[in-house]
Design a protein around this motif. Structure first.
Motif, PDB file in Angstrom:
ATOM      1  N   HIS A  88      21.938   7.862  10.494  1.00  0.00           N
ATOM      2  CA  HIS A  88      20.696   7.090  10.593  1.00  0.00           C
ATOM      3  C   HIS A  88      19.584   7.738   9.770  1.00  0.00           C
ATOM      4  O   HIS A  88      18.772   7.059   9.166  1.00  0.00           O
ATOM      5  CB  HIS A  88      20.293   6.878  12.054  1.00  0.00           C
ATOM      6  N   TRP A  89      19.542   9.083   9.745  1.00  0.00           N
ATOM      7  CA  TRP A  89      18.539   9.764   8.908  1.00  0.00           C
ATOM      8  C   TRP A  89      18.850   9.564   7.426  1.00  0.00           C
ATOM      9  O   TRP A  89      17.946   9.420   6.600  1.00  0.00           O
ATOM     10  CB  TRP A  89      18.466  11.253   9.229  1.00  0.00           C
ATOM     11  N   ALA A  90      20.107   9.533   7.065  1.00  0.00           N
ATOM     12  CA  ALA A  90      20.497   9.334   5.667  1.00  0.00           C
ATOM     13  C   ALA A  90      20.049   7.963   5.175  1.00  0.00           C
ATOM     14  O   ALA A  90      19.484   7.832   4.081  1.00  0.00           O
ATOM     15  CB  ALA A  90      22.005   9.494   5.516  1.00  0.00           C
ATOM     16  N   PHE A  91      20.250   6.936   6.012  1.00  0.00           N
ATOM     17  CA  PHE A  91      19.813   5.598   5.616  1.00  0.00           C
ATOM     18  C   PHE A  91      18.289   5.513   5.577  1.00  0.00           C
ATOM     19  O   PHE A  91      17.717   4.824   4.737  1.00  0.00           O
ATOM     20  CB  PHE A  91      20.386   4.538   6.566  1.00  0.00           C
ATOM     21  N   LEU A  92      17.620   6.228   6.448  1.00  0.00           N
ATOM     22  CA  LEU A  92      16.167   6.252   6.445  1.00  0.00           C
ATOM     23  C   LEU A  92      15.632   6.919   5.169  1.00  0.00           C
ATOM     24  O   LEU A  92      14.637   6.471   4.584  1.00  0.00           O
ATOM     25  CB  LEU A  92      15.639   6.970   7.691  1.00  0.00           C
ATOM     26  N   ILE A  93      16.294   7.951   4.707  1.00  0.00           N
ATOM     27  CA  ILE A  93      15.901   8.619   3.457  1.00  0.00           C
ATOM     28  C   ILE A  93      16.069   7.671   2.277  1.00  0.00           C
ATOM     29  O   ILE A  93      15.197   7.579   1.399  1.00  0.00           O
ATOM     30  CB  ILE A  93      16.718   9.919   3.260  1.00  0.00           C
ATOM     31  N   VAL A  94      17.171   6.936   2.248  1.00  0.00           N
ATOM     32  CA  VAL A  94      17.394   5.972   1.156  1.00  0.00           C
ATOM     33  C   VAL A  94      16.329   4.881   1.204  1.00  0.00           C
ATOM     34  O   VAL A  94      15.780   4.485   0.165  1.00  0.00           O
ATOM     35  CB  VAL A  94      18.821   5.379   1.241  1.00  0.00           C
ATOM     36  N   PHE A  95      15.982   4.426   2.395  1.00  0.00           N
ATOM     37  CA  PHE A  95      14.927   3.428   2.561  1.00  0.00           C
ATOM     38  C   PHE A  95      13.600   3.962   2.021  1.00  0.00           C
ATOM     39  O   PHE A  95      12.884   3.269   1.292  1.00  0.00           O
ATOM     40  CB  PHE A  95      14.808   3.058   4.048  1.00  0.00           C
ATOM     41  N   ALA A  96      13.264   5.211   2.378  1.00  0.00           N
ATOM     42  CA  ALA A  96      12.015   5.820   1.896  1.00  0.00           C
ATOM     43  C   ALA A  96      12.037   5.975   0.374  1.00  0.00           C
ATOM     44  O   ALA A  96      11.005   5.797  -0.291  1.00  0.00           O
ATOM     45  CB  ALA A  96      11.806   7.177   2.566  1.00  0.00           C
ATOM     46  N   LEU A  97      13.187   6.296  -0.177  1.00  0.00           N
ATOM     47  CA  LEU A  97      13.310   6.404  -1.643  1.00  0.00           C
ATOM     48  C   LEU A  97      12.964   5.068  -2.303  1.00  0.00           C
ATOM     49  O   LEU A  97      12.197   5.026  -3.269  1.00  0.00           O
ATOM     50  CB  LEU A  97      14.733   6.839  -2.017  1.00  0.00           C
ATOM     51  N   TYR A  98      13.500   3.974  -1.755  1.00  0.00           N
ATOM     52  CA  TYR A  98      13.208   2.662  -2.333  1.00  0.00           C
ATOM     53  C   TYR A  98      11.741   2.274  -2.138  1.00  0.00           C
ATOM     54  O   TYR A  98      11.140   1.649  -3.011  1.00  0.00           O
ATOM     55  CB  TYR A  98      14.129   1.581  -1.755  1.00  0.00           C
ATOM     56  N   LEU A  99      11.149   2.652  -0.998  1.00  0.00           N
ATOM     57  CA  LEU A  99       9.719   2.388  -0.810  1.00  0.00           C
ATOM     58  C   LEU A  99       8.893   3.169  -1.831  1.00  0.00           C
ATOM     59  O   LEU A  99       7.904   2.646  -2.358  1.00  0.00           O
ATOM     60  CB  LEU A  99       9.283   2.764   0.607  1.00  0.00           C
ATOM     61  N   GLY A 100       9.287   4.394  -2.113  1.00  0.00           N
ATOM     62  CA  GLY A 100       8.584   5.187  -3.120  1.00  0.00           C
ATOM     63  C   GLY A 100       8.681   4.567  -4.504  1.00  0.00           C
ATOM     64  O   GLY A 100       7.692   4.506  -5.252  1.00  0.00           O
ATOM     65  N   ILE A 101       9.865   4.090  -4.849  1.00  0.00           N
ATOM     66  CA  ILE A 101      10.047   3.427  -6.152  1.00  0.00           C
ATOM     67  C   ILE A 101       9.193   2.166  -6.221  1.00  0.00           C
ATOM     68  O   ILE A 101       8.536   1.894  -7.240  1.00  0.00           O
ATOM     69  CB  ILE A 101      11.542   3.111  -6.393  1.00  0.00           C
ATOM     70  N   ALA A 102       9.164   1.390  -5.123  1.00  0.00           N
ATOM     71  CA  ALA A 102       8.358   0.169  -5.098  1.00  0.00           C
ATOM     72  C   ALA A 102       6.874   0.499  -5.239  1.00  0.00           C
ATOM     73  O   ALA A 102       6.144  -0.183  -5.972  1.00  0.00           O
ATOM     74  CB  ALA A 102       8.612  -0.600  -3.811  1.00  0.00           C
ATOM     75  N   ALA A 103       6.416   1.557  -4.548  1.00  0.00           N
ATOM     76  CA  ALA A 103       5.004   1.953  -4.647  1.00  0.00           C
ATOM     77  C   ALA A 103       4.657   2.382  -6.065  1.00  0.00           C
ATOM     78  O   ALA A 103       3.584   2.045  -6.593  1.00  0.00           O
ATOM     79  CB  ALA A 103       4.709   3.076  -3.658  1.00  0.00           C
ATOM     80  N   LEU A 104       5.553   3.108  -6.722  1.00  0.00           N
ATOM     81  CA  LEU A 104       5.327   3.529  -8.105  1.00  0.00           C
ATOM     82  C   LEU A 104       5.238   2.317  -9.032  1.00  0.00           C
ATOM     83  O   LEU A 104       4.355   2.242  -9.898  1.00  0.00           O
ATOM     84  CB  LEU A 104       6.442   4.478  -8.562  1.00  0.00           C
ATOM     85  N   LEU A 105       6.125   1.354  -8.844  1.00  0.00           N
ATOM     86  CA  LEU A 105       6.096   0.147  -9.670  1.00  0.00           C
ATOM     87  C   LEU A 105       4.815  -0.652  -9.444  1.00  0.00           C
ATOM     88  O   LEU A 105       4.236  -1.186 -10.399  1.00  0.00           O
ATOM     89  CB  LEU A 105       7.328  -0.716  -9.396  1.00  0.00           C
ATOM     90  N   VAL A 106       4.354  -0.731  -8.194  1.00  0.00           N
ATOM     91  CA  VAL A 106       3.100  -1.435  -7.908  1.00  0.00           C
ATOM     92  C   VAL A 106       1.937  -0.713  -8.582  1.00  0.00           C
ATOM     93  O   VAL A 106       1.063  -1.349  -9.183  1.00  0.00           O
ATOM     94  CB  VAL A 106       2.868  -1.550  -6.384  1.00  0.00           C
TER      95      VAL A 106
END
Length: 137
Positions: A88-106
């Protein structure tokens, strides 16, 4: 220098009216055939363009599937068969990675949008049109 007498036209000689009618009919036929050729060329181009767009759409769909598979495999890699973090922590880290990428793109997108300005040269030329129409330079 002897000149030959002008002969009267025979029945088979075309008249000016007939020549003009034939020429206009031939030009009309030529234009119609050119339009038909252009239509057939456009059909081929549109068909190829549509196929190309379909290929891009299929590639985008496969890329989305690849991103999903990469996300799952990255989470399992972080878990490392139970030796790493909990799943569950591993999937949460991947989720946070994608949120970071989305924030950078925004962030990058907002910076680019703020760079957009009015077409100053076109506006200036538009202001010159009334002067040119009045004959002033």
């Amino acid at each position: 220098m002897a000149t030959e007498p002008v002969q009267a036209p025979s029945k088979d000689d075309p008249t000016i009216g007939r020549l003009v009618a034939d020429a206009s009919r031939d030009i009309s036929s030529l234009v119609s055939k050119e339009i038909a050729l252009a239509k057939s060329e456009l059909k081929v181009s549109v068909k190829a363009g549509g196929l190309g767009i379909a290929m891009f759409a299929a590639a985008a769909f496969v890329a989305v599937l690849a991103i999903i598979m990469f996300s799952v495999s990255l989470a399992y890699f972080i878990n490392w068969n139970g030796s790493g973090l909990s799943l569950h922590w591993a999937f949460l880290i991947v989720f946070a990675l994608y949120l970071g990428i989305a924030a950078l793109l925004v962030f990058i997108g907002v910076k680019k949008v703020k760079q957009v300005g009015p077409p100053e040269k076109a506006i200036e030329q538009g202001r010159e049109i009334p002067k040119a129409l009045r004959g002033k330079s």
